[in-house]
Design a protein around this motif. Structure first.
Motif, PDB file in Angstrom:
ATOM      1  N   ASN A 104       0.854  -1.106  -0.475  1.00 31.89           N
ATOM      2  CA  ASN A 104       0.100  -0.364  -0.147  1.00 31.89           C
ATOM      3  C   ASN A 104       0.927   0.911   0.131  1.00 31.89           C
ATOM      4  O   ASN A 104       1.520   1.790   0.975  1.00 31.89           O
ATOM      5  CB  ASN A 104      -0.535  -0.040   1.335  1.00 31.89           C
ATOM      6  CG  ASN A 104      -1.811   0.730   1.141  1.00 31.89           C
ATOM      7  OD1 ASN A 104      -1.477   1.644   0.774  1.00 31.89           O
ATOM      8  ND2 ASN A 104      -3.419   0.531   1.883  1.00 31.89           N
ATOM      9  N   CYS A 147      -0.883   5.959  -7.734  1.00 34.03           N
ATOM     10  CA  CYS A 147      -1.548   5.160  -7.700  1.00 34.03           C
ATOM     11  C   CYS A 147      -1.195   4.749  -6.811  1.00 34.03           C
ATOM     12  O   CYS A 147      -0.782   5.091  -5.776  1.00 34.03           O
ATOM     13  CB  CYS A 147       0.149   3.953  -8.790  1.00 34.03           C
ATOM     14  SG  CYS A 147       0.253   2.183  -8.066  1.00 34.03           S
ATOM     15  N   SER A 149      -1.696   0.815  -4.737  1.00 28.06           N
ATOM     16  CA  SER A 149      -1.399  -0.136  -3.853  1.00 28.06           C
ATOM     17  C   SER A 149      -1.127  -1.180  -5.002  1.00 28.06           C
ATOM     18  O   SER A 149      -1.342  -1.096  -6.807  1.00 28.06           O
ATOM     19  CB  SER A 149      -2.596  -0.508  -4.042  1.00 28.06           C
ATOM     20  OG  SER A 149      -2.222  -2.241  -3.567  1.00 28.06           O
ATOM     21  N   ASN A 151      -0.102  -4.883  -6.394  1.00 29.36           N
ATOM     22  CA  ASN A 151      -0.476  -6.438  -5.681  1.00 29.36           C
ATOM     23  C   ASN A 151       0.194  -7.087  -7.005  1.00 29.36           C
ATOM     24  O   ASN A 151       0.381  -6.896  -7.367  1.00 29.36           O
ATOM     25  CB  ASN A 151      -1.675  -6.074  -6.270  1.00 29.36           C
ATOM     26  CG  ASN A 151      -2.767  -5.140  -5.247  1.00 29.36           C
ATOM     27  OD1 ASN A 151      -2.478  -5.054  -4.280  1.00 29.36           O
ATOM     28  ND2 ASN A 151      -4.292  -6.111  -5.689  1.00 29.36           N
ATOM     29  N   GLN A 158      -0.358  -6.224 -10.528  1.00 29.46           N
ATOM     30  CA  GLN A 158      -0.782  -5.338 -10.454  1.00 29.46           C
ATOM     31  C   GLN A 158      -0.923  -3.464  -9.703  1.00 29.46           C
ATOM     32  O   GLN A 158      -0.342  -4.017  -8.801  1.00 29.46           O
ATOM     33  CB  GLN A 158      -2.307  -5.762 -10.356  1.00 29.46           C
ATOM     34  CG  GLN A 158      -2.742  -6.514 -11.091  1.00 29.46           C
ATOM     35  CD  GLN A 158      -4.453  -7.306 -10.550  1.00 29.46           C
ATOM     36  OE1 GLN A 158      -5.080  -7.106  -8.790  1.00 29.46           O
ATOM     37  NE2 GLN A 158      -5.477  -7.360 -11.159  1.00 29.46           N
ATOM     38  N   TRP A 160      -2.665  -0.360  -8.830  1.00 27.75           N
ATOM     39  CA  TRP A 160      -4.361  -0.387  -8.943  1.00 27.75           C
ATOM     40  C   TRP A 160      -4.198   1.791  -8.447  1.00 27.75           C
ATOM     41  O   TRP A 160      -3.485   2.386  -7.675  1.00 27.75           O
ATOM     42  CB  TRP A 160      -4.405  -0.662  -7.412  1.00 27.75           C
ATOM     43  CG  TRP A 160      -5.578  -1.827  -7.477  1.00 27.75           C
ATOM     44  CD1 TRP A 160      -4.362  -3.054  -7.520  1.00 27.75           C
ATOM     45  CD2 TRP A 160      -6.704  -2.433  -7.748  1.00 27.75           C
ATOM     46  NE1 TRP A 160      -5.109  -4.288  -7.860  1.00 27.75           N
ATOM     47  CE2 TRP A 160      -6.776  -4.158  -7.797  1.00 27.75           C
ATOM     48  CE3 TRP A 160      -7.202  -1.708  -8.386  1.00 27.75           C
ATOM     49  CZ2 TRP A 160      -8.132  -4.800  -7.849  1.00 27.75           C
ATOM     50  CZ3 TRP A 160      -9.111  -2.413  -8.649  1.00 27.75           C
ATOM     51  CH2 TRP A 160      -9.000  -3.682  -8.043  1.00 27.75           C
ATOM     52  N   CYS A 161      -4.983   2.366  -9.459  1.00 28.73           N
ATOM     53  CA  CYS A 161      -4.529   3.258  -9.185  1.00 28.73           C
ATOM     54  C   CYS A 161      -5.663   4.286  -9.272  1.00 28.73           C
ATOM     55  O   CYS A 161      -6.416   2.892  -9.370  1.00 28.73           O
ATOM     56  CB  CYS A 161      -4.579   3.998 -10.998  1.00 28.73           C
ATOM     57  SG  CYS A 161      -2.671   3.443 -11.475  1.00 28.73           S
ATOM     58  N   ARG A 164      -8.075   3.376 -12.712  1.00 31.07           N
ATOM     59  CA  ARG A 164      -7.425   2.170 -13.147  1.00 31.07           C
ATOM     60  C   ARG A 164      -6.329   1.091 -12.615  1.00 31.07           C
ATOM     61  O   ARG A 164      -6.030   1.595 -12.133  1.00 31.07           O
ATOM     62  CB  ARG A 164      -6.939   2.800 -14.948  1.00 31.07           C
ATOM     63  CG  ARG A 164      -5.860   3.429 -14.949  1.00 31.07           C
ATOM     64  CD  ARG A 164      -4.811   3.959 -15.864  1.00 31.07           C
ATOM     65  NE  ARG A 164      -5.805   4.633 -16.521  1.00 31.07           N
ATOM     66  CZ  ARG A 164      -6.319   5.473 -17.064  1.00 31.07           C
ATOM     67  NH1 ARG A 164      -5.467   4.698 -18.182  1.00 31.07           N
ATOM     68  NH2 ARG A 164      -6.707   6.554 -16.779  1.00 31.07           N
ATOM     69  N   VAL A 165      -6.382   0.288 -13.656  1.00 32.75           N
ATOM     70  CA  VAL A 165      -6.036  -1.074 -12.770  1.00 32.75           C
ATOM     71  C   VAL A 165      -5.367  -1.084 -14.501  1.00 32.75           C
ATOM     72  O   VAL A 165      -5.508  -1.608 -15.336  1.00 32.75           O
ATOM     73  CB  VAL A 165      -6.543  -2.127 -12.418  1.00 32.75           C
ATOM     74  CG1 VAL A 165      -5.951  -3.684 -12.025  1.00 32.75           C
ATOM     75  CG2 VAL A 165      -7.371  -1.836 -11.375  1.00 32.75           C
ATOM     76  N   ASP A 167      -2.690  -3.793 -14.964  1.00 31.10           N
ATOM     77  CA  ASP A 167      -1.236  -5.985 -15.649  1.00 31.10           C
ATOM     78  C   ASP A 167      -0.160  -5.380 -16.478  1.00 31.10           C
ATOM     79  O   ASP A 167      -0.630  -5.690 -17.434  1.00 31.10           O
ATOM     80  CB  ASP A 167      -2.446  -6.942 -15.575  1.00 31.10           C
ATOM     81  CG  ASP A 167      -3.837  -6.650 -14.637  1.00 31.10           C
ATOM     82  OD1 ASP A 167      -3.807  -6.577 -13.888  1.00 31.10           O
ATOM     83  OD2 ASP A 167      -4.251  -7.385 -15.063  1.00 31.10           O
ATOM     84  N   LEU A 183     -11.501   1.577 -14.097  1.00 31.67           N
ATOM     85  CA  LEU A 183     -12.384   1.670 -12.918  1.00 31.67           C
ATOM     86  C   LEU A 183     -14.022   2.229 -12.999  1.00 31.67           C
ATOM     87  O   LEU A 183     -13.222   3.556 -12.890  1.00 31.67           O
ATOM     88  CB  LEU A 183     -11.902   1.685 -11.744  1.00 31.67           C
ATOM     89  CG  LEU A 183     -10.165   1.238 -11.355  1.00 31.67           C
ATOM     90  CD1 LEU A 183      -9.716   1.488 -10.086  1.00 31.67           C
ATOM     91  CD2 LEU A 183     -11.311  -0.454 -11.038  1.00 31.67           C
TER      92      LEU A 183
END
Length: 184
Positions: A104, A147, A149, A151, A158, A160-161, A164-165, A167, A183
């Motif tokens: 995070n 961003c 997070s 993953n 990944q 996470w923004c 959007r995500v 990959d 998203l």
């Protein structure tokens, strides 16, 4: 006659100034995309006095500012496309830890995977913190891109923004690929 030479020289200087702004802006954006908003504002402020001097420059600056606004809207995707290998290989060492689910960026904490029953051993925590210190600039850059997070899994990452995500994974032929999901 002297006034026509002076006015043609003035137009050449104006065009050189315009070209200089465009080249300088492009170079600065290439090396540091995080300062996009500052560059956009600087170009707008530089355009105002030049627009008062020449009508020809008006068209160039309006088009250049339009291009900068368009790039700003898609910069996250462009940045990931350009730097996907850099991101993958910088974050790849995290893939060896089976119990990490995410890092995070807001709280600067490692969140555990649901499959992990126990907390990470001290040795692994120290290794992960050392990796994070090595990638401090990357983490700061990702945070500037909204961003929050990162993953991890066995072969993909990944990002996470807010909107959007992304990959990023390595394919069977060892090329790094990316996919973006919006998203809503």
């Amino acid at each position: 006659m002297k006034s026509s030479i002076f006015s043609s020289l003035s137009k050449k200087i104006q065009n050189l100034i315009l070209l200089g702004f465009i080249i300088l802006t492009s170079i600065m954006l290439f090396f540091n995309p995080g300062i996009f908003t500052i560059i956009l504002l600087a170009n707008i402020l530089a355009a105002i006095p030049l627009m008062l001097v020449s009508k020809k420059v008006n068209i160039y600056f309006v088009l250049w500012i339009f291009v900068l606004f368009s790039l700003k809207m898609t910069w996250k995707t462009i940045d990931i496309k350009i730097n996907k290998s850099k991101y993958y290989y910088a974050l790849q060492p995290f893939l060896k830890y089976p119990c990490i689910a995410a890092y995070n960026l807001d709280s600067k904490q490692i969140e555990l995977n649901v499959h992990c029953k126990n907390e990470l051993p001290t040795r692994e925590k120290l290794e992960i913190n050392a990796l994070l210190q090595q990638n401090k600039e990357l983490m700061s850059h990702l945070k500037q891109m909204d961003c929050y997070s990162i993953n991890f899994s066995e072969n993909w990452i990944q990002l996470w923004c807010n909107d959007r995500v992304i990959d990023i994974k390595k394919s069977r032929d060892n090329s790094v690929e990316y996919e973006t999901s919006e998203l809503h």
